[in-house]
Write an enzyme that holds these catalytic residues in place. Sequence first.
Site, PDB file in Angstrom:
ATOM      1  N   ALA A 215       1.197  -1.009  -6.134  1.00 25.85           N
ATOM      2  CA  ALA A 215       1.802  -2.199  -6.414  1.00 25.85           C
ATOM      3  C   ALA A 215       2.325  -2.863  -5.097  1.00 25.85           C
ATOM      4  O   ALA A 215       3.735  -3.039  -5.160  1.00 25.85           O
ATOM      5  CB  ALA A 215       2.904  -1.535  -7.494  1.00 25.85           C
TER       6      ALA A 215
ATOM      7  N   ASN B  52      -8.710 -14.849  -5.072  1.00 24.72           N
ATOM      8  CA  ASN B  52      -8.050 -13.811  -5.903  1.00 24.72           C
ATOM      9  C   ASN B  52      -7.339 -14.308  -7.004  1.00 24.72           C
ATOM     10  O   ASN B  52      -6.333 -14.858  -7.073  1.00 24.72           O
ATOM     11  CB  ASN B  52      -7.177 -12.811  -4.774  1.00 24.72           C
ATOM     12  CG  ASN B  52      -6.485 -11.698  -5.701  1.00 24.72           C
ATOM     13  OD1 ASN B  52      -6.806 -11.588  -6.773  1.00 24.72           O
ATOM     14  ND2 ASN B  52      -5.505 -11.080  -4.971  1.00 24.72           N
TER      15      ASN B  52
ATOM     16  N   CYS C 249      -4.795 -10.250  -9.196  1.00 17.23           N
ATOM     17  CA  CYS C 249      -3.954  -9.200  -8.761  1.00 17.23           C
ATOM     18  C   CYS C 249      -3.044  -8.761 -10.126  1.00 17.23           C
ATOM     19  O   CYS C 249      -2.379  -9.774 -10.401  1.00 17.23           O
ATOM     20  CB  CYS C 249      -3.032  -9.766  -7.764  1.00 17.23           C
ATOM     21  SG  CYS C 249      -2.320  -7.941  -7.047  1.00 17.23           S
TER      22      CYS C 249
HETATM   23  C1  LIG Z   1      -3.272  -1.038  -1.319  1.00 20.76           C
HETATM   24  C2  LIG Z   1      -4.412  -1.928  -1.830  1.00 20.76           C
HETATM   25  C3  LIG Z   1      -4.186  -3.370  -1.594  1.00 20.76           C
HETATM   26  C4  LIG Z   1      -4.954  -4.299  -2.065  1.00 20.76           C
HETATM   27  N1  LIG Z   1      -4.583  -5.701  -1.723  1.00 20.76           N
HETATM   28  C5  LIG Z   1      -5.514  -6.496  -2.285  1.00 20.76           C
HETATM   29  C6  LIG Z   1      -5.465  -8.012  -2.087  1.00 20.76           C
HETATM   30  O1  LIG Z   1      -4.579  -8.429  -1.153  1.00 20.76           O
HETATM   31  N2  LIG Z   1      -6.398  -9.043  -2.504  1.00 20.76           N
HETATM   32  C7  LIG Z   1      -7.197  -8.498  -3.558  1.00 20.76           C
HETATM   33  O2  LIG Z   1      -7.958  -9.425  -3.953  1.00 20.76           O
HETATM   34  N3  LIG Z   1      -7.625  -7.147  -3.673  1.00 20.76           N
HETATM   35  C8  LIG Z   1      -6.482  -6.180  -3.018  1.00 20.76           C
HETATM   36  N4  LIG Z   1      -6.932  -4.863  -3.633  1.00 20.76           N
HETATM   37  C9  LIG Z   1      -8.135  -4.547  -4.338  1.00 20.76           C
HETATM   38  C10 LIG Z   1      -9.321  -4.046  -3.631  1.00 20.76           C
HETATM   39  O3  LIG Z   1      -9.669  -5.245  -2.705  1.00 20.76           O
HETATM   40  C11 LIG Z   1     -10.353  -3.650  -4.571  1.00 20.76           C
HETATM   41  O4  LIG Z   1     -10.630  -4.592  -5.293  1.00 20.76           O
HETATM   42  C12 LIG Z   1      -9.915  -2.391  -5.545  1.00 20.76           C
HETATM   43  O5  LIG Z   1      -9.105  -1.353  -4.667  1.00 20.76           O
HETATM   44  C13 LIG Z   1     -11.193  -1.611  -5.913  1.00 20.76           C
HETATM   45  O6  LIG Z   1     -11.958  -1.218  -4.914  1.00 20.76           O
HETATM   46  P1  LIG Z   1     -11.941   0.384  -4.508  1.00 20.76           P
HETATM   47  O7  LIG Z   1     -12.009   1.283  -5.707  1.00 20.76           O
HETATM   48  O8  LIG Z   1     -13.009   0.439  -3.522  1.00 20.76           O
HETATM   49  O9  LIG Z   1     -10.399   0.494  -3.784  1.00 20.76           O
HETATM   50  C14 LIG Z   1      -5.955  -3.884  -3.023  1.00 20.76           C
HETATM   51  C15 LIG Z   1      -6.124  -2.498  -3.204  1.00 20.76           C
HETATM   52  C16 LIG Z   1      -5.609  -1.715  -2.623  1.00 20.76           C
HETATM   53  C17 LIG Z   1      -5.607  -0.124  -3.038  1.00 20.76           C
END
Ligand SMILES: Cc1cc2nc3c(=O)[nH]c(=O)nc-3n(C[C@H](O)[C@H](O)[C@H](O)COP(=O)(O)O)c2cc1C
Length: 330
Positions: free
Chosen positions: A80, A137, A140
């Site tokens: 978060a 995005n 979120c």
């Molecule tokens: C710590 C963290 C910060 C994230 N910040 C963003 C963000 O700023 N913008 C966004 O579109 N997605 C954000 N995401 C989502 C990731 O880009 C991704 O869509 C999501 O984590 C699923 O992929 P994964 O399972 O490989 O982590 C964030 C994810 C994490 C874990």
Amino acid sequence: MAQNPDARGAAPDLSVQLGPLRLRNPVMVASGTFGYGEEYADFLDLTQLGAVVVKGISLAPRPGNPPPRLVETAAGMINAIGLENVGVDVFLESKLPYLRDRHVPVIVNIFGNTLEEYAELAARLDGVPGIVALEINISCPNVKSGGMIFGTDPAMAARVVDAVRRSTTLPLITKLTPNVTHIGEIARAAVGAGSDMLSCINTVAAMAVDIFTRRPKLANIFGGLSGPAVKPIALRCTYEVLQAVDCPVIGIGGIATATDALEFLLLGARAVQVGTANFIQPAVTAEILRGMELFLRVQKLQSVEEYIGTLDRQCLFPFAEIACGMTDLP
Ligand SMILES: Cc1cc2nc3c(=O)[nH]c(=O)nc-3n(C[C@H](O)[C@H](O)[C@H](O)COP(=O)(O)O)c2cc1C
């Protein structure tokens, strides 16, 4: 000992075409999990990546949510963070030049609280050298205004994409949330409003509690689940989106190995983004690329394009469509 003939010969071509974008390979790093790139340069040759999707950027800097902001789960994590970022001015002045100097294609993930903020941000980034696309995005789950609100209603999703489309000539990728009943509807709305590509998924709305303190583990109560736990959800969403629209789709969610990445490509995703796995193994994307190349050699394929979208669908129809709500039960 005789060498395996499949391991010799010309390296398979990993380059992919994503709408107007040609990338050297289909492996990117996901927004928010790779900072602004520089943080990972000691671990990985950044030029190996298909593209770097930078941490989400807003017009003004944001401090994000109060801590605790991260919780580990059995098969991933809940965050978060609340879109903490340096704001567009600092990004352009002191973050982007590092990646531009390394000739890594940069995709900027953008978000705003209002349509006007999305549009203004897109206009500020238009024509900036080094930026090859914007990822919008609308997904979120950890912020009070904006974010996912735009991504759960097809009409609102279309308005955001339309506002951004009018403000930039850059290729647009709309990033979808899995936290909806019919992701295909949002996908169609975004493409109808001018999105060149789609990426899916963002994190899955989630919660964790502590039985001793009897409190939620995150100050924000809710967060977004990512990592291995979400891969099956991400595969289902990617499949559903590919059925709904005819544009390049980037698969995201729980990718940590070449096999994971190849599963998304098999469905028809033309590229993937690796997120949470970067925290565990900073050079994981290099491993994924190595494994992908080896797989193509063993399969005797000369290019990754030959593998993309080759899922045998004979055995699936019509059950998957029914499960996705795209076809009524007979
Ligand atoms: C710590 C963290 C910060 C994230 N910040 C963003 C963000 O700023 N913008 C966004 O579109 N997605 C954000 N995401 C989502 C990731 O880009 C991704 O869509 C999501 O984590 C699923 O992929 P994964 O399972 O490989 O982590 C964030 C994810 C994490 C874990």
